[in-house]
Scaffold this motif. Structure first.
Motif, PDB file in Angstrom:
ATOM      1  N   VAL A 544      49.879  43.876  53.021  1.00 28.47           N
ATOM      2  CA  VAL A 544      48.885  43.574  51.992  1.00 28.47           C
ATOM      3  C   VAL A 544      48.835  44.730  50.995  1.00 28.47           C
ATOM      4  CG1 VAL A 544      47.479  42.144  53.519  1.00 28.47           C
ATOM      5  CG2 VAL A 544      46.957  44.569  53.285  1.00 28.47           C
ATOM      6  N   ILE A 545      48.516  44.396  49.734  1.00 22.15           N
ATOM      7  CA  ILE A 545      48.451  45.392  48.666  1.00 22.15           C
ATOM      8  C   ILE A 545      47.262  45.063  47.781  1.00 22.15           C
ATOM      9  CG2 ILE A 545      49.595  46.280  46.588  1.00 22.15           C
ATOM     10  CD1 ILE A 545      52.263  45.801  47.906  1.00 22.15           C
ATOM     11  N   THR A 546      46.498  46.090  47.402  1.00 23.43           N
ATOM     12  CA  THR A 546      45.427  45.924  46.425  1.00 23.43           C
ATOM     13  C   THR A 546      45.820  46.646  45.146  1.00 23.43           C
ATOM     14  OG1 THR A 546      44.219  47.890  47.146  1.00 23.43           O
ATOM     15  CG2 THR A 546      43.708  45.822  48.242  1.00 23.43           C
ATOM     16  N   PRO A 547      45.382  46.143  43.982  1.00 23.87           N
ATOM     17  CA  PRO A 547      45.734  46.793  42.719  1.00 23.87           C
ATOM     18  C   PRO A 547      44.934  48.072  42.517  1.00 23.87           C
ATOM     19  CG  PRO A 547      44.240  44.985  42.301  1.00 23.87           C
ATOM     20  CD  PRO A 547      44.550  44.955  43.769  1.00 23.87           C
ATOM     21  N   SER A 548      45.279  48.811  41.495  1.00 22.04           N
ATOM     22  CA  SER A 548      44.498  49.992  41.152  1.00 22.04           C
ATOM     23  C   SER A 548      43.161  49.564  40.574  1.00 22.04           C
ATOM     24  CB  SER A 548      45.257  50.843  40.124  1.00 22.04           C
ATOM     25  OG  SER A 548      45.474  50.086  38.937  1.00 22.04           O
ATOM     26  N   ASP A 549      42.179  50.467  40.645  1.00 24.20           N
ATOM     27  CA  ASP A 549      40.851  50.144  40.134  1.00 24.20           C
ATOM     28  C   ASP A 549      40.834  50.036  38.615  1.00 24.20           C
ATOM     29  OD1 ASP A 549      39.803  50.092  42.672  1.00 24.20           O
ATOM     30  OD2 ASP A 549      39.296  52.229  42.656  1.00 24.20           O
ATOM     31  N   ALA A 550      41.758  50.701  37.970  1.00 24.70           N
ATOM     32  CA  ALA A 550      41.757  50.723  36.509  1.00 24.70           C
ATOM     33  C   ALA A 550      42.193  49.373  35.949  1.00 24.70           C
ATOM     34  CB  ALA A 550      42.684  51.822  36.002  1.00 24.70           C
ATOM     35  N   GLY A 551      41.617  49.024  34.791  1.00 26.72           N
ATOM     36  CA  GLY A 551      42.073  47.827  34.098  1.00 26.72           C
ATOM     37  C   GLY A 551      41.250  46.606  34.409  1.00 26.72           C
ATOM     38  N   SER A 552      41.423  45.582  33.603  1.00 24.39           N
ATOM     39  CA  SER A 552      40.698  44.322  33.745  1.00 24.39           C
ATOM     40  C   SER A 552      41.315  43.471  34.831  1.00 24.39           C
ATOM     41  CB  SER A 552      40.723  43.569  32.413  1.00 24.39           C
ATOM     42  OG  SER A 552      42.065  43.253  32.077  1.00 24.39           O
ATOM     43  N   GLY A 553      40.670  42.321  35.080  1.00 28.31           N
ATOM     44  CA  GLY A 553      41.200  41.405  36.074  1.00 28.31           C
ATOM     45  C   GLY A 553      42.569  40.876  35.697  1.00 28.31           C
ATOM     46  N   SER A 554      42.775  40.629  34.420  1.00 32.15           N
ATOM     47  CA  SER A 554      44.076  40.121  33.985  1.00 32.15           C
ATOM     48  C   SER A 554      45.165  41.174  34.174  1.00 32.15           C
ATOM     49  CB  SER A 554      44.006  39.678  32.520  1.00 32.15           C
ATOM     50  OG  SER A 554      43.604  40.759  31.687  1.00 32.15           O
ATOM     51  N   LYS A 555      44.814  42.460  33.937  1.00 38.53           N
ATOM     52  CA  LYS A 555      45.797  43.519  34.151  1.00 38.53           C
ATOM     53  C   LYS A 555      46.117  43.665  35.638  1.00 38.53           C
ATOM     54  CE  LYS A 555      46.771  48.391  33.273  1.00 38.53           C
ATOM     55  NZ  LYS A 555      46.294  49.676  32.676  1.00 38.53           N
ATOM     56  N   GLN A 556      45.081  43.576  36.492  1.00 33.14           N
ATOM     57  CA  GLN A 556      45.323  43.636  37.932  1.00 33.14           C
ATOM     58  C   GLN A 556      46.195  42.472  38.379  1.00 33.14           C
ATOM     59  OE1 GLN A 556      41.521  43.818  39.913  1.00 33.14           O
ATOM     60  NE2 GLN A 556      41.262  45.992  39.510  1.00 33.14           N
ATOM     61  N   ALA A 557      45.955  41.292  37.811  1.00 31.46           N
ATOM     62  CA  ALA A 557      46.758  40.117  38.161  1.00 31.46           C
ATOM     63  C   ALA A 557      48.218  40.323  37.776  1.00 31.46           C
ATOM     64  CB  ALA A 557      46.193  38.880  37.472  1.00 31.46           C
ATOM     65  N   GLU A 558      48.455  40.969  36.631  1.00 29.78           N
ATOM     66  CA  GLU A 558      49.831  41.254  36.222  1.00 29.78           C
ATOM     67  C   GLU A 558      50.505  42.187  37.221  1.00 29.78           C
ATOM     68  OE1 GLU A 558      50.357  42.682  32.253  1.00 29.78           O
ATOM     69  OE2 GLU A 558      49.052  41.135  31.399  1.00 29.78           O
ATOM     70  N   GLU A 559      49.770  43.215  37.649  1.00 26.24           N
ATOM     71  CA  GLU A 559      50.309  44.146  38.654  1.00 26.24           C
ATOM     72  C   GLU A 559      50.700  43.399  39.927  1.00 26.24           C
ATOM     73  OE1 GLU A 559      48.065  48.410  37.812  1.00 26.24           O
ATOM     74  OE2 GLU A 559      47.212  47.021  39.255  1.00 26.24           O
ATOM     75  N   LEU A 560      49.810  42.519  40.383  1.00 29.10           N
ATOM     76  CA  LEU A 560      50.052  41.792  41.628  1.00 29.10           C
ATOM     77  C   LEU A 560      51.240  40.844  41.497  1.00 29.10           C
ATOM     78  CD1 LEU A 560      46.366  40.985  42.662  1.00 29.10           C
ATOM     79  CD2 LEU A 560      47.843  42.798  43.545  1.00 29.10           C
ATOM     80  N   ARG A 561      51.351  40.152  40.376  1.00 29.85           N
ATOM     81  CA  ARG A 561      52.483  39.230  40.190  1.00 29.85           C
ATOM     82  C   ARG A 561      53.798  39.990  40.128  1.00 29.85           C
ATOM     83  NH1 ARG A 561      48.807  36.742  36.393  1.00 29.85           N
ATOM     84  NH2 ARG A 561      47.988  34.792  37.254  1.00 29.85           N
ATOM     85  N   HIS A 562      53.766  41.174  39.512  1.00 30.62           N
ATOM     86  CA  HIS A 562      54.979  41.994  39.444  1.00 30.62           C
ATOM     87  C   HIS A 562      55.417  42.411  40.851  1.00 30.62           C
ATOM     88  CE1 HIS A 562      57.887  44.867  37.938  1.00 30.62           C
ATOM     89  NE2 HIS A 562      57.307  45.833  38.646  1.00 30.62           N
ATOM     90  N   VAL A 563      54.459  42.828  41.679  1.00 28.20           N
ATOM     91  CA  VAL A 563      54.781  43.219  43.055  1.00 28.20           C
ATOM     92  C   VAL A 563      55.300  42.022  43.843  1.00 28.20           C
ATOM     93  CG1 VAL A 563      53.778  44.012  45.235  1.00 28.20           C
ATOM     94  CG2 VAL A 563      53.162  45.135  43.107  1.00 28.20           C
TER      95      VAL A 563
END
Length: 570
Positions: A544-563
């Protein structure tokens, strides 16, 4: 019984006067029949008991309480009640049975499960009894049958037959008083084995079976004035509980607790120590914070039903998330990872997932993605970052632990690359949490090998993903944490207080006093911050992986999709 009949009438009119349209009083003698007809709509004279010598209502009850006459008269009256309910069931009529000394402060029908054949308000329950194990129904011991609900089904018709067989056997043997509560365990055991009858003990917070189980006038729908003797004494108690309920304000019903925080806790400079001292691990359970809006008891029941449905006999771990509509982007990314996991590994964690939502919009979106979604009235309008929102998560987890379920809490922005359940369930820890890299003292403690110190460092763990195994130690730990929350929120009115702010002190106490087993999850597999991925883990190994606290929900979603795309290439 005239006094209690008058008291019951007053309580029913307060609870819901329309109940009188479907309420039938069966009088066991002519005086009681005439008394009933003065104010009740449907009164009938029992054609059998009324003709038997020495079997009048007052005579039978007074005999049992030490008056003149045979105590077997009381026993006969008890079993006659079962005969009458059995007759209604055979006619296809659903029945709520209530003793005349039961006060109705609120309409209890909204607290009943619609999918259960027979449900009963609990009284004294044998320690061997397990509500999830039908094999133990025969050892419940004598209980009070003063309030129960029964649907007219083939299964309940068989139950009534078996129940009456027990009663007739003892009545013909002319033994000492053996009322219907003594025989229900044997009848239930036989019927469940033969027909699969669905039985349930009702929650005593809302529907207590007797006065010993009664906890809170602002929460309870009924009050049973038993044990006790004398109709005058009982009627006084019934009306007193009604008056207590009438004094409850909307605010009282909004913040119901099993036990109100004591002034000692409120005035203490160290409330955590006061709470832990007042509720030691040797106690059967710690009182837990509950909150519910007026009229939302059906939501409380639905919460329990959904938690139970998310489990299975071979997997007693449920996954809980709390979703706000602003988290839509990350929720979709999370669902994509679950779908990929289901296809790639043949795992189906979504079957064990329950999502709480805080608005109609969030509920509608949730139902597009998940099977089990519950619009929680206690979350309505709350900011997901608020302490009250976070405390609500812990309340639901406490409910799951009380149902003997283990829990994985997973925020909507946590990506699932591999199913973590086998590793968590096979591990020996009662509590396992996700480490982060955001606390210098924590990192220093780990480097020095001080794992005990690292465990309790504030900010050392993330509240985005953690695991709690059902155990006495875990229930004590969470109950203590919730009670501390009650002190802070109610006494100090500190809206900034969140569960993770004080989890260190309670966790340390649980480790030392309740032998709770705690572990930080392995950071190479359980990544608490996506920025730790390059340092400690490889995407192909991570669960399991959680995104960084920085950024909006859409930015976190981009991070997660990239991973997720990188993981698919593994």
């Amino acid at each position: 019984m005239g006094d209690t009949l008058d008291a019951q009438l007053e309580t029913v009119r307060y609870a819901n006067e329309s109940l009188l349209d479907i309420w039938v009083i069966v009088a066991l003698d002519l005086p009681l029949l005439e008394k009933c007809k003065e104010q009740w709509k449907h009164c009938v004279l029992d054609p059998i008991i009324s003709q038997e010598e020495g079997m009048g209502q007052e005579h039978a009850y007074n005999a049992f309480r030490g008056g003149t006459g045979s105590k077997l008269a009381y026993t006969r009256v008890c079993w006659r009640r079962v005969e009458l309910v059995s007759y209604a069931i055979r006619q296809g009529i659903n029945v709520i049975y209530t003793d005349v000394d039961v006060a109705w402060m609120r309409d209890p029908r909204g607290f009943l499960r619609p999918d259960v054949d027979f449900q009963m308000a609990p009284t004294r329950v044998n320690k061997q009894f397990n509500r999830t194990d039908p094999r133990t129904y025969a050892v419940v011991g004598p209980i009070n049958g003063g309030f129960y609900s029964m649907r007219a089904t083939n299964q309940t018709a068989r139950l009534m037959l078996e129940w009456l067989k027990v009663g007739h056997r003892f009545l013909h043997a002319q033994k000492e008083p053996f009322h219907e509560g003594h025989g229900i365990g044997e009848a239930l055991s036989i019927t469940i084995a033969a027909t699969g009858l669905k039985f349930w003990y009702l929650d005593p917070l809302y529907l207590p079976g007797d006065s010993l189980m009664f906890q809170n006038a602002c929460a309870s729908a009924i009050f049973h004035a038993a044990p006790g003797s004398g109709t005058g004494f009982k009627s006084t108690r019934m009306l007193q509980k009604l008056h207590d309920s009438q004094r409850c304000t909307a605010a009282d019903r909004l913040s119901q607790v099993y036990v109100q925080p004591s002034q000692e806790w409120c005035q203490s400079k160290r409330p955590a120590e006061a709470v832990l001292k007042a509720c030691p691990p040797s106690a059967a359970s710690c009182p837990a914070l509950l909150s519910a809006e007026e009229g939302s008891m059906d939501a409380v029941l639905e919460e329990k039903l959904l938690l139970a449905s998310a489990s299975s006999p071979d997997r007693r771990t449920v996954i809980l998330s709390v979703y706000d509509n602003h988290q839509r982007a990350v929720l979709e990314a999370q669902r994509q990872s679950i779908d990929h996991l289901s296809v790639a590994a043949g795992s189906a964690p979504s079957k064990s997932w329950l999502v709480l939502t805080n608005s109609e919009e969030a509920q509608a979106r949730c139902l597009e993605l998940w099977t089990r979604c519950l619009l929680d009235l206690r979350l309505r309008g709350l900011d997901p970052a608020s302490p009250k929102f976070r405390w609500r998560r812990m309340e639901v987890i406490a409910t799951a632990l009380a149902l003997n379920l283990s829990v994985i809490y997973c925020a909507p922005n946590v990506l699932w690359l591999q199913d973590p359940r086998p590793e968590l369930e096979a591990g020996g820890s009662d509590v396992a949490m996700l480490p982060t890299s955001g606390h210098k003292q924590f990192n220093t403690a780990v480097e020095k090998g001080d794992l005990e110190g690292a465990r309790v460092m504030l900010g050392a763990v993330s509240d985005s993903f953690f695991f709690l195994r059902t155990s006495n130690a875990t229930r004590w730990f969470l109950g203590s944490l919730l009670q501390l929350g009650a002190v802070t929120l109610h006494c100090q009115n500190d809206a900034r207080f969140a569960p993770m702010k004080k989890i260190g002190s309670v966790l340390k106490a649980a480790i030392q006093k309740a032998n709770l087993s705690y572990a930080n999850l392995e950071s190479s597999k359980f990544v608490g911050d996506i920025r730790m991925l390059a340092k400690h883990s490889h995407v192909c190994n991570a669960s399991v992986i959680t995104p960084s606290d920085a950024g909006s929900g859409s930015k976190q979603a981009e991070e997660l999709r990239h991973v997720l795309q990188k993981h698919k290439a593994c």
